[in-house]
Write a protein that holds these residues in place. Structure first.
Motif, PDB file in Angstrom:
ATOM      1  N   PHE A 290       1.777  -0.055   0.781  1.00 24.61           N
ATOM      2  CA  PHE A 290       0.495  -0.983   0.423  1.00 24.61           C
ATOM      3  C   PHE A 290       0.499  -2.296   1.093  1.00 24.61           C
ATOM      4  O   PHE A 290      -0.358  -2.753   1.657  1.00 24.61           O
ATOM      5  CB  PHE A 290       0.488  -0.947  -1.062  1.00 24.61           C
ATOM      6  CG  PHE A 290      -0.564  -1.795  -1.516  1.00 24.61           C
ATOM      7  CD1 PHE A 290      -1.920  -1.437  -1.654  1.00 24.61           C
ATOM      8  CD2 PHE A 290      -0.562  -3.244  -1.837  1.00 24.61           C
ATOM      9  CE1 PHE A 290      -3.036  -2.034  -2.331  1.00 24.61           C
ATOM     10  CE2 PHE A 290      -1.375  -3.991  -2.168  1.00 24.61           C
ATOM     11  CZ  PHE A 290      -2.669  -3.804  -2.432  1.00 24.61           C
ATOM     12  N   MET A 291       1.765  -2.929   0.971  1.00 25.90           N
ATOM     13  CA  MET A 291       1.847  -4.294   1.395  1.00 25.90           C
ATOM     14  C   MET A 291       1.679  -4.310   2.816  1.00 25.90           C
ATOM     15  O   MET A 291       1.137  -5.289   3.537  1.00 25.90           O
ATOM     16  CB  MET A 291       3.283  -4.848   1.017  1.00 25.90           C
ATOM     17  CG  MET A 291       3.495  -5.152  -0.528  1.00 25.90           C
ATOM     18  SD  MET A 291       5.140  -5.682  -0.923  1.00 25.90           S
ATOM     19  CE  MET A 291       5.047  -7.280  -0.524  1.00 25.90           C
ATOM     20  N   PHE A 292       1.858  -3.483   3.615  1.00 25.43           N
ATOM     21  CA  PHE A 292       1.961  -3.751   5.197  1.00 25.43           C
ATOM     22  C   PHE A 292       0.784  -3.069   5.480  1.00 25.43           C
ATOM     23  O   PHE A 292       0.381  -3.174   6.812  1.00 25.43           O
ATOM     24  CB  PHE A 292       3.361  -2.632   5.826  1.00 25.43           C
ATOM     25  CG  PHE A 292       4.668  -3.664   5.930  1.00 25.43           C
ATOM     26  CD1 PHE A 292       4.608  -4.589   6.747  1.00 25.43           C
ATOM     27  CD2 PHE A 292       5.623  -3.463   4.967  1.00 25.43           C
ATOM     28  CE1 PHE A 292       5.839  -5.365   6.801  1.00 25.43           C
ATOM     29  CE2 PHE A 292       6.757  -4.242   4.945  1.00 25.43           C
ATOM     30  CZ  PHE A 292       6.855  -5.092   5.976  1.00 25.43           C
ATOM     31  N   GLN A 293      -0.205  -2.706   4.641  1.00 26.78           N
ATOM     32  CA  GLN A 293      -1.690  -2.561   4.921  1.00 26.78           C
ATOM     33  C   GLN A 293      -2.180  -3.847   5.206  1.00 26.78           C
ATOM     34  O   GLN A 293      -3.250  -4.119   5.747  1.00 26.78           O
ATOM     35  CB  GLN A 293      -2.367  -1.703   4.112  1.00 26.78           C
ATOM     36  CG  GLN A 293      -1.913  -0.209   3.972  1.00 26.78           C
ATOM     37  CD  GLN A 293      -2.677   0.662   2.667  1.00 26.78           C
ATOM     38  OE1 GLN A 293      -3.397  -0.285   1.984  1.00 26.78           O
ATOM     39  NE2 GLN A 293      -2.260   1.626   2.496  1.00 26.78           N
ATOM     40  N   HIS A 294      -1.431  -5.022   4.903  1.00 31.80           N
ATOM     41  CA  HIS A 294      -2.069  -6.261   4.881  1.00 31.80           C
ATOM     42  C   HIS A 294      -1.055  -7.193   5.784  1.00 31.80           C
ATOM     43  O   HIS A 294      -1.744  -8.261   6.267  1.00 31.80           O
ATOM     44  CB  HIS A 294      -2.402  -7.014   3.648  1.00 31.80           C
ATOM     45  CG  HIS A 294      -3.079  -6.041   2.526  1.00 31.80           C
ATOM     46  ND1 HIS A 294      -4.602  -5.794   2.757  1.00 31.80           N
ATOM     47  CD2 HIS A 294      -2.667  -5.124   1.781  1.00 31.80           C
ATOM     48  CE1 HIS A 294      -4.931  -5.018   2.249  1.00 31.80           C
ATOM     49  NE2 HIS A 294      -3.808  -4.487   1.365  1.00 31.80           N
ATOM     50  N   ILE A 295       0.135  -7.013   5.504  1.00 35.43           N
ATOM     51  CA  ILE A 295       1.179  -7.995   6.453  1.00 35.43           C
ATOM     52  C   ILE A 295       1.060  -7.754   7.841  1.00 35.43           C
ATOM     53  O   ILE A 295       1.177  -6.569   8.068  1.00 35.43           O
ATOM     54  CB  ILE A 295       2.495  -7.871   5.587  1.00 35.43           C
ATOM     55  CG1 ILE A 295       2.598  -8.085   4.205  1.00 35.43           C
ATOM     56  CG2 ILE A 295       3.467  -8.755   6.419  1.00 35.43           C
ATOM     57  CD1 ILE A 295       3.836  -7.905   3.547  1.00 35.43           C
ATOM     58  N   GLY A 296       0.883  -8.789   8.516  1.00 33.79           N
ATOM     59  CA  GLY A 296       0.873  -8.565  10.125  1.00 33.79           C
ATOM     60  C   GLY A 296      -0.575  -8.084  10.668  1.00 33.79           C
ATOM     61  O   GLY A 296      -0.564  -7.866  11.678  1.00 33.79           O
ATOM     62  N   LYS A 297      -1.587  -8.252   9.704  1.00 32.31           N
ATOM     63  CA  LYS A 297      -2.674  -7.429  10.133  1.00 32.31           C
ATOM     64  C   LYS A 297      -3.536  -8.556  10.572  1.00 32.31           C
ATOM     65  O   LYS A 297      -4.634  -8.256  11.337  1.00 32.31           O
ATOM     66  CB  LYS A 297      -3.592  -6.695   9.096  1.00 32.31           C
ATOM     67  CG  LYS A 297      -2.577  -5.640   8.660  1.00 32.31           C
ATOM     68  CD  LYS A 297      -2.111  -4.638   9.743  1.00 32.31           C
ATOM     69  CE  LYS A 297      -1.865  -3.538   9.051  1.00 32.31           C
ATOM     70  NZ  LYS A 297      -1.249  -2.491  10.241  1.00 32.31           N
ATOM     71  N   GLY A 298      -3.354  -9.890  10.124  1.00 33.01           N
ATOM     72  CA  GLY A 298      -4.216 -10.905  10.447  1.00 33.01           C
ATOM     73  C   GLY A 298      -3.519 -11.787  11.837  1.00 33.01           C
ATOM     74  O   GLY A 298      -2.579 -11.491  12.339  1.00 33.01           O
ATOM     75  N   PRO A 299      -4.267 -12.957  12.290  1.00 31.92           N
ATOM     76  CA  PRO A 299      -3.608 -13.660  13.175  1.00 31.92           C
ATOM     77  C   PRO A 299      -2.147 -13.969  12.816  1.00 31.92           C
ATOM     78  O   PRO A 299      -2.275 -14.711  11.756  1.00 31.92           O
ATOM     79  CB  PRO A 299      -4.651 -14.658  13.470  1.00 31.92           C
ATOM     80  CG  PRO A 299      -6.087 -14.186  12.802  1.00 31.92           C
ATOM     81  CD  PRO A 299      -5.598 -13.326  11.889  1.00 31.92           C
ATOM     82  N   ILE A 300      -1.280 -13.989  13.659  1.00 34.09           N
ATOM     83  CA  ILE A 300      -0.045 -14.559  13.017  1.00 34.09           C
ATOM     84  C   ILE A 300       0.406 -16.042  13.024  1.00 34.09           C
ATOM     85  O   ILE A 300       1.203 -16.262  12.387  1.00 34.09           O
ATOM     86  CB  ILE A 300       1.189 -13.636  13.925  1.00 34.09           C
ATOM     87  CG1 ILE A 300       1.085 -14.451  15.490  1.00 34.09           C
ATOM     88  CG2 ILE A 300       1.266 -12.240  14.169  1.00 34.09           C
ATOM     89  CD1 ILE A 300       2.364 -13.915  16.257  1.00 34.09           C
ATOM     90  N   ASN A 301      -0.472 -16.724  13.496  1.00 30.88           N
ATOM     91  CA  ASN A 301      -0.614 -18.210  13.211  1.00 30.88           C
ATOM     92  C   ASN A 301      -1.029 -18.758  12.206  1.00 30.88           C
ATOM     93  O   ASN A 301      -1.408 -19.855  11.961  1.00 30.88           O
ATOM     94  CB  ASN A 301      -1.236 -18.844  14.699  1.00 30.88           C
ATOM     95  CG  ASN A 301      -2.823 -18.600  14.707  1.00 30.88           C
ATOM     96  OD1 ASN A 301      -3.173 -17.748  14.091  1.00 30.88           O
ATOM     97  ND2 ASN A 301      -3.102 -19.416  15.514  1.00 30.88           N
ATOM     98  N   GLN A 302      -1.577 -17.760  11.170  1.00 30.57           N
ATOM     99  CA  GLN A 302      -2.127 -18.172   9.961  1.00 30.57           C
ATOM    100  C   GLN A 302      -1.458 -17.850   8.731  1.00 30.57           C
ATOM    101  O   GLN A 302      -0.875 -16.871   8.684  1.00 30.57           O
ATOM    102  CB  GLN A 302      -3.785 -17.661   9.790  1.00 30.57           C
ATOM    103  CG  GLN A 302      -4.665 -18.070  10.862  1.00 30.57           C
ATOM    104  CD  GLN A 302      -5.989 -17.631  10.991  1.00 30.57           C
ATOM    105  OE1 GLN A 302      -6.444 -16.848  10.024  1.00 30.57           O
ATOM    106  NE2 GLN A 302      -6.764 -18.060  11.746  1.00 30.57           N
TER     107      GLN A 302
END
Length: 302
Positions: A290-302
């Motif tokens: 569940f967590m990795f459905q969201h971790i690392g999915k956006g711009p990594i500089n934010q």
């Protein structure tokens, strides 16, 4: 013929062994001097297979918090963290990631015995981000925990949603209005005042309802905007149906409170069992997935 069969079986066994060990992370135990605590801060770290300290892109990092009177080795020794991470990475369910499992003498709060919350943010996280090739931005961070660690992980995410992309609370000891009489909170030095009594005012100050309104304001878009400046923190919750602290009831309360703010980003799983490692081991794969459905999915500089 028998020799040929035995040779073939040995070859298959070798291939199976190779497959099972093809992805195997490394585990290290370490400490560093914590100015906040005034003593060494212990932690366990899981590094994924072929971890590269000079990788072009930083690794996602998840901080996993132990329970009341636990320690930094619990997730490894009792929770099967290494085996679970190896299996999920090998299957492609999560990316290669670093897991940090810190130790604390408190309930992850600035309580009567130590400033565990302040030490986590001011000492541990900067140390980890300096020591390892991990993300130093929200998009690459997650936080989770079990029991008192679930209490802490939930509070960290609500207090600082700008720092975590996802959170997981397994059988969280986030009791309302107060811990049941059999909870270790009533004898834990984090919540005992100078007279040795459970500090209800401190519990009110530190339990998750105290953070909800500020969190709601932070993650709710302003009338003139389509999105808020700070995204919501998707939350995974689990509990055992036979929990002696009635964790299922409190988990349902937590889900209802969070769904009023982020109805599509809360998940509750219930498992047979009590307030035990059997339940936490069973729910860990679902929590990490569940967590990795969201971790690392956006711009990594934010």
């Amino acid at each position: 013929m028998l020799r040929s069969l035995l040779t073939s079986l040995a070859a298959l066994a070798g291939l199976w062994s190779l497959f099972n060990t093809a992805v195997a992370g490394e585990v290290h135990y370490d400490t560093f001097d914590s100015p906040t605590l005034g003593h060494d801060y212990p932690y366990t770290v899981y590094l994924p297979d072929h971890y590269d300290a000079n990788a072009a892109e930083p690794y996602p990092v998840v901080y996993l918090l132990h329970g009341s009177f636990g320690n930094e080795r619990d997730w490894l020794a009792k929770g099967n963290l290494a085996q679970t991470a190896d299996r999920l990475i090998r299957a492609g369910h999560i990316p290669p990631a670093v897991f940090i499992m810190p130790g604390s003498r408190s309930w992850w709060v600035d309580g009567h015995n130590e400033a565990a919350r302040s030490a986590f943010f001011n000492d541990l996280m900067p140390h980890v981000e300096n020591q390892y090739r991990v993300g130093a931005t929200r998009a690459l961070r997650g936080v989770g925990g079990l029991s008192a660690g679930g209490f802490g992980a939930l509070n960290f995410a609500l207090e600082k949603p700008e720092m975590f992309a996802a959170a997981a609370a397994l059988s969280p000891a986030s009791y309302l209005p107060y811990p049941p009489s059999n909870s270790s909170a009533h004898r834990h030095p984090a919540f005992l005042d100078e007279q040795g009594n459970f500090d209800t005012a401190l519990w009110d100050q530190l339990n998750y309802p105290a953070y909800l309104e500020a969190y709601r304001i932070n993650v709710t878009p302003r009338p003139s905007a389509e999105e808020s400046d700070i995204p919501i923190v998707p939350l995974y919750i689990s509990a055992g149906r036979s929990d002696v602290y009635d964790a299922e009831f409190h988990a349902r309360q937590l889900r209802q409170a969070m769904e009023r703010i982020q109805p599509n980003d809360v998940r509750l799983d219930l498992y047979p069992g009590g307030h035990t490692w059997r339940v936490w081991r069973a729910s860990l794969p679902a929590a990490l997935t569940f967590m990795f459905q969201h971790i690392g999915k956006g711009p990594i500089n934010q």
